[in-house]
Design a protein around this motif. Structure first.
Motif, PDB file in Angstrom:
ATOM      1  N   ARG A 169       0.821  -1.212   0.000  1.00  0.00           N
ATOM      2  CA  ARG A 169       0.000   0.000   0.000  1.00  0.00           C
ATOM      3  C   ARG A 169       0.853   1.260   0.000  1.00  0.00           C
ATOM      4  O   ARG A 169       0.511   2.262  -0.640  1.00  0.00           O
ATOM      5  CB  ARG A 169      -0.956  -0.047   1.186  1.00  0.00           C
ATOM      6  N   THR A 181       0.680   0.800 -10.684  1.00  0.00           N
ATOM      7  CA  THR A 181      -0.133   0.180  -9.637  1.00  0.00           C
ATOM      8  C   THR A 181       0.702  -0.817  -8.840  1.00  0.00           C
ATOM      9  O   THR A 181       1.644  -1.417  -9.357  1.00  0.00           O
ATOM     10  CB  THR A 181      -1.361  -0.539 -10.215  1.00  0.00           C
ATOM     11  N   ASN A 183      -0.136  -3.987  -6.082  1.00  0.00           N
ATOM     12  CA  ASN A 183      -1.136  -4.813  -5.410  1.00  0.00           C
ATOM     13  C   ASN A 183      -0.468  -6.077  -4.882  1.00  0.00           C
ATOM     14  O   ASN A 183       0.700  -6.348  -5.163  1.00  0.00           O
ATOM     15  CB  ASN A 183      -2.257  -5.186  -6.383  1.00  0.00           C
ATOM     16  N   SER A 235      -7.005  -3.772 -15.079  1.00  0.00           N
ATOM     17  CA  SER A 235      -6.995  -3.431 -13.658  1.00  0.00           C
ATOM     18  C   SER A 235      -6.279  -2.109 -13.383  1.00  0.00           C
ATOM     19  O   SER A 235      -5.811  -1.875 -12.271  1.00  0.00           O
ATOM     20  CB  SER A 235      -6.306  -4.549 -12.855  1.00  0.00           C
ATOM     21  N   VAL A 238      -7.036  -0.259 -10.211  1.00  0.00           N
ATOM     22  CA  VAL A 238      -6.969  -1.052  -8.977  1.00  0.00           C
ATOM     23  C   VAL A 238      -5.552  -0.969  -8.438  1.00  0.00           C
ATOM     24  O   VAL A 238      -4.605  -1.412  -9.090  1.00  0.00           O
ATOM     25  CB  VAL A 238      -7.346  -2.526  -9.241  1.00  0.00           C
ATOM     26  N   THR A 239      -5.398  -0.393  -7.256  1.00  0.00           N
ATOM     27  CA  THR A 239      -4.070  -0.314  -6.655  1.00  0.00           C
ATOM     28  C   THR A 239      -4.186  -0.308  -5.132  1.00  0.00           C
ATOM     29  O   THR A 239      -5.199   0.138  -4.577  1.00  0.00           O
ATOM     30  CB  THR A 239      -3.298   0.914  -7.163  1.00  0.00           C
ATOM     31  N   THR A 241      -4.470  -2.904  -3.215  1.00  0.00           N
ATOM     32  CA  THR A 241      -5.415  -3.907  -2.719  1.00  0.00           C
ATOM     33  C   THR A 241      -4.753  -5.265  -2.564  1.00  0.00           C
ATOM     34  O   THR A 241      -3.663  -5.507  -3.089  1.00  0.00           O
ATOM     35  CB  THR A 241      -6.630  -4.033  -3.666  1.00  0.00           C
ATOM     36  N   ILE A 243      -5.695  -9.323  -3.050  1.00  0.00           N
ATOM     37  CA  ILE A 243      -6.645 -10.311  -3.566  1.00  0.00           C
ATOM     38  C   ILE A 243      -6.376 -11.648  -2.870  1.00  0.00           C
ATOM     39  O   ILE A 243      -5.263 -12.184  -2.961  1.00  0.00           O
ATOM     40  CB  ILE A 243      -6.548 -10.454  -5.081  1.00  0.00           C
TER      41      ILE A 243
END
Length: 252
Positions: A169, A181, A183, A235, A238-239, A241, A243
């Motif tokens: 993060r 990004t 992740n 994606s 999307v950053t 995060t 999964i």
């Protein structure tokens, strides 16, 4: 037929076996030029044929000690020199080292676990970021143990894998101005890997599977599918995060 990653260069650390090998093959199937690092597990012939190759025809497979900063920096530069760019970094190097109760854990071993799982991710990220193309992607491979503390004797490993969540993060925030990004994926029981072959007896595997809602273990391809999506343009928003790839074994 075109792939989602045509024209992109990806570096997968610890890519010689297990989850790392599965990720490397999946990215190559989507059109990426893939480089892998390895130390204890030499890539097999199939992997060497399917990953990227340097102009001299040699496969982009690098043997190195991932806790050695100079070796890490040289390897990343070698990938860029051979391919001309770097768009994807998958930090997969890691390991349990051994099971030990907290009260009996040797400090040197504790530090080794953090070096293998956290320091390697830091070093590759540190040296890749300046060379990573804007709009690129970083994925850190963590573990469900970072979510739930793992089973008995894995306190150091669980703590190290949890640290990767915060580092992911922090990286996501720092890299965002360049549209990069960052992740993480947190696999559960993933079989066909040296990790569980070494540290999880078959009886324990069966007990874990019995508690997985989807009723089966995972395999490297299951993790690779999530990673492939995270490093594709699908994606790009999307950053930061995590999964969970565990068949419902753990819900965040």
């Amino acid at each position: 037929m075109t792939g989602r990653l045509d024209g992109r260069v990806a570096l997968v650390t610890g890519g010689g076996v297990g989850i790392g090998r599965g990720i490397a093959l999946a990215l190559a199937d989507e059109g990426a030029t893939v480089a892998v690092t390895h130390r204890t597990h030499t890539p097999d012939e199939e992997l060497l044929e399917r990953i990227g190759h340097a102009p001299d025809g040699s496969p982009l497979a690098f043997s190195l000690e991932a806790t050695n900063e100079d070796e890490v920096a040289r390897t990343i530069q070698a990938v860029v020199d051979a391919t001309g760019s770097l768009e994807v970094l998958v930090n997969n190097v890691g390991g349990l080292i051994g099971r030990c109760d907290i009260g009996e854990f040797d400090l040197a071993m504790w530090r080794e676990v953090f070096a293998v799982n956290v320091e390697t991710t830091f070093l590759f990220t540190k040296h890749a970021l300046p060379l990573l193309s804007d709009g690129g992607h970083i994925v850190n491979v963590s573990s469900v143990a970072g979510r739930n503390g793992g089973s008995r004797g894995v306190g150091a490993y669980a703590a190290a894998k949890a640290a990767l969540f915060a580092f992911t993060r922090a990286t996501a925030k720092e890299a965002a101005p360049r549209s990069i990004t960052a992740n993480a994926v947190a696999p559960g029981l993933i079989l066909d890997t040296p990790f569980h072959e070494t540290f999880t007896p078959e009886a324990d595997q069966r007990a874990i599977i019995a508690g997985i809602p989807l009723g089966r273990p995972g395999y490297p391809a299951d993790v690779a599918g999530a990673v492939t999506w995270l490093v594709s343009q699908e994606s790009s928003y999307v950053t930061g995060t995590i999964i969970d790839v565990n068949g419902g074994q753990y819900f965040a």
